[in-house]
Design a protein around this motif. Structure first.
Motif, PDB file in Angstrom:
ATOM      1  N   GLN A   3      36.158  61.728  47.822  1.00 37.77           N
ATOM      2  CA  GLN A   3      35.613  60.746  48.759  1.00 37.77           C
ATOM      3  C   GLN A   3      36.488  60.663  49.984  1.00 37.77           C
ATOM      4  N   LEU A   4      35.841  60.642  51.128  1.00 37.60           N
ATOM      5  CA  LEU A   4      36.506  60.385  52.407  1.00 37.60           C
ATOM      6  C   LEU A   4      35.809  59.185  53.018  1.00 37.60           C
ATOM      7  N   VAL A   5      36.550  58.128  53.259  1.00 33.21           N
ATOM      8  CA  VAL A   5      35.962  56.888  53.740  1.00 33.21           C
ATOM      9  C   VAL A   5      36.598  56.511  55.074  1.00 33.21           C
ATOM     10  N   GLU A   6      35.763  56.501  56.114  1.00 36.57           N
ATOM     11  CA  GLU A   6      36.238  56.135  57.444  1.00 36.57           C
ATOM     12  C   GLU A   6      36.104  54.635  57.666  1.00 36.57           C
ATOM     13  N   SER A   7      36.981  54.115  58.497  1.00 34.75           N
ATOM     14  CA  SER A   7      36.908  52.715  58.890  1.00 34.75           C
ATOM     15  C   SER A   7      37.548  52.554  60.260  1.00 34.75           C
ATOM     16  N   GLY A   8      37.347  51.387  60.849  1.00 33.12           N
ATOM     17  CA  GLY A   8      37.987  51.082  62.122  1.00 33.12           C
ATOM     18  C   GLY A   8      37.090  51.218  63.331  1.00 33.12           C
ATOM     19  N   GLY A 115      33.261  62.792  55.299  1.00 31.94           N
ATOM     20  CA  GLY A 115      32.976  61.383  55.143  1.00 31.94           C
ATOM     21  C   GLY A 115      31.628  61.036  55.742  1.00 31.94           C
ATOM     22  N   GLN A 116      31.242  59.776  55.593  1.00 34.50           N
ATOM     23  CA  GLN A 116      29.931  59.321  56.078  1.00 34.50           C
ATOM     24  C   GLN A 116      29.958  58.986  57.556  1.00 34.50           C
ATOM     25  N   GLY A 117      31.112  58.683  58.069  1.00 35.18           N
ATOM     26  CA  GLY A 117      31.229  58.398  59.490  1.00 35.18           C
ATOM     27  C   GLY A 117      31.329  56.916  59.796  1.00 35.18           C
TER      28      GLY A 117
END
Length: 124
Positions: A3-8, A115-117
């Motif tokens: 899993q790659l999870v982007e945030s910010g 990731g989902q972006g």
């Protein structure tokens, strides 16, 4: 499961800054190069920046060079693009990706996981 999870992401005025994060799990993060790509509505995905497995090598798209800085913390399994002097044309969905090759690439097909972006919107 990787899993790659982007945030910010978010809304920022032109000239402002944002720091995105991409947290990885399910892979040996320290052996993967990490990249950031973006896609604006109606446009193709484009390369933004990449960083090698140990952080010793970085490479940027010309359009962001001098404004964006990519870094990583292997202990936290996280990669960060610091985005400064943002412009309306930086508006896009930003996605991180992991490359088992380790050195990084500008080509999306070199990356194994995505990731989902996260949406970044820069207002004028």
């Amino acid at each position: 499961q990787v899993q790659l999870v982007e945030s910010g992401g978010g809304l920022v005025q032109a000239g402002g800054s944002l720091r995105l994060s991409c947290a990885a799990s399910g892979l040996t993060f320290s052996s993967h190069a990490m990249g950031w790509f973006r896609q604006a509505p109606g446009k193709e995905r484009e390369f933004v920046a990449t960083i090698s497995w140990g952080g010793h090598r970085t490479y940027y798209a010309e359009i962001v060079k001098g404004r964006f800085t990519i870094s990583r913390d292997n202990a936290k399994k996280t990669v960060y693009p610091q985005m400064n002097s943002l412009k309306p044309e930086d508006t896009a969905v930003y996605s991180c990706a992991a490359d088992s090759g380790g050195l990084g690439s500008t080509a999306p097909y070199e990356y194994d996981y995505w990731g989902q972006g996260t949406q970044v919107t820069v207002s004028s």
